[in-house]
Design an enzyme around this catalytic site. Sequence first.
Site, PDB file in Angstrom:
ATOM      1  N   TRP A 174      47.166  20.928  11.847  1.00  0.00           N
ATOM      2  CA  TRP A 174      45.845  21.516  11.619  1.00  0.00           C
ATOM      3  C   TRP A 174      45.102  21.573  12.945  1.00  0.00           C
ATOM      4  CZ3 TRP A 174      40.788  19.164  11.806  1.00  0.00           C
ATOM      5  CH2 TRP A 174      39.768  20.033  11.399  1.00  0.00           C
ATOM      6  N   HIS A 206      37.011  -1.614   5.836  1.00  0.00           N
ATOM      7  CA  HIS A 206      36.838  -0.168   6.004  1.00  0.00           C
ATOM      8  C   HIS A 206      37.681   0.642   5.019  1.00  0.00           C
ATOM      9  CE1 HIS A 206      34.720  -1.383   9.442  1.00  0.00           C
ATOM     10  NE2 HIS A 206      35.621  -1.190  10.373  1.00  0.00           N
TER      11      HIS A 206
END
Length: 515
Positions: free
Chosen positions: A510, A274
Amino acid sequence: MGTNEWHVERRDSIGTESPVAREVLETGTLSIVVLGASGDLAKKKTFPALFHLYKQELLPPDEVHIFGYARSKISDDELRNKLRSYLVPEKGASPKQLDDVSKFLQLVKYVSGPYDSEDGFRLLDKEISEHEYLKNSKEGSSRRLFYLALPPSVYPSVCKMIKTCCMNKSDLGGWTRVVVEKPFGRDLESAEELSTQIGELFEEPQIYRIDHYLGKELVQNMLVLRFANRFFLPLWNHNHIDNVQIVFREDFGTDGRGGYFDQYGIIRDIIPNHLLQVLCLIAMEKPVSLKPEHIRDEKVKVLESVLPIRDDEVVLGQYEGYTDDPTVPDDSNTPTFATTILRIHNERWEGVPFIVKAGKALNSRKAEIRVQFKDVPGDIFRSKKQGRNEFVIRLQPSEAIYMKLTVKQPGLEMSAVQSELDLSYGQRYQGITIPEAYERLILDTIRGDQQHFVRRDELKASWQIFTPLLHKIDRGELKPVPYNPGSRGPAEADELLEKAGYVQTPGYIWIPPTL
């Protein structure tokens, strides 16, 4: 025939393929065979992906039939009933949803048999051939797609049975393709052995090594972001970028999979497949075109430019309580956390550390890419205190792209503060369903597009990077340090990040925009 000799001409992209070309690619019957049909992967991922493609009219019922194959002795209806709960909610499903599921499941037939015996596969071939005879026109061809939702240990025997008993027999054209799941081996030697065994039976254009990360929306967006936006082009190099992080975090442990996970560990499970595929898309040069072979050629160049991993640039961890699982040895040396620094020896990336991090039982669940830029030279605002510019791609959850940048704090004073420009997919693309990774990749397989699949030389180059490190861990030469579940991981990992040059923004979080 060597892998590099295969340069198959395919379409540029789904969006640019002409309707005529697409129609030619999809002429004739299509038989999709899911081997390991009673297993978790098939029930949770493969069959739901096929159902979603069916709902979008991408698997026409007058052409397509789906076969499940496994050792369990169950009937067609028993398999259909097992699958039903994975395709539609048990409560609150609309009549339309229930009708769609019922029609889809009528396309599913089950065949029982062993994975190493010709008898079962000849029965499977007989069932496929009957379907092809009933649904095929005189002008049509037959296409056979075999999806191996199975452990890699049985790939050679299953592929041999497919080759011996179940290949496409149409004189009018068509194809036979095989999809294999990760892990593709445990190290370079085992991966090459597996590739050789499968390669003796099928040619490279017939083999689709699936890595579901390559089907994720924002992973597929990487090429567009990098090469379709001019302002990135002059900045995307060691002159402006200080470091790159590729992060995979899970907030749960092995959860009953301890015995299986202990055979592989976090590195084998996540990083050479991945995360290394993501690194390739970040670091590769612009391909000649969007043809699959051109893209994969550039990815291989990146992998072959990665320097050997240094022991002092690796931190391994194992969360406390991991060995409490009765299926895990008490003296297990298997890491559940790893941070390593990869260095790419080429003109673009010389001196830029690529920090690759993956772990289980951490304080959050997310996967993201963080490209951190260098400090502003001659900074008159002293914005270094606010943090650096960062370009962040949030792969999961809450897909988003945002840029951390310094702006004036609203008010009477000339003071700087860090904020962001962001693109939240949930907010910006309301009403648009983002396909699951397996949907995209199965459709690509049907269409013959290998762009988002791993080529044999890619696989080899990936294992060449990590095999020396993995062997040191296997021999006990490198040991994981303990960390508390629910933490950030070992403190040594944060120290390594700081040593590599990553600058944390104090207090910055965030917050995804609300709808």
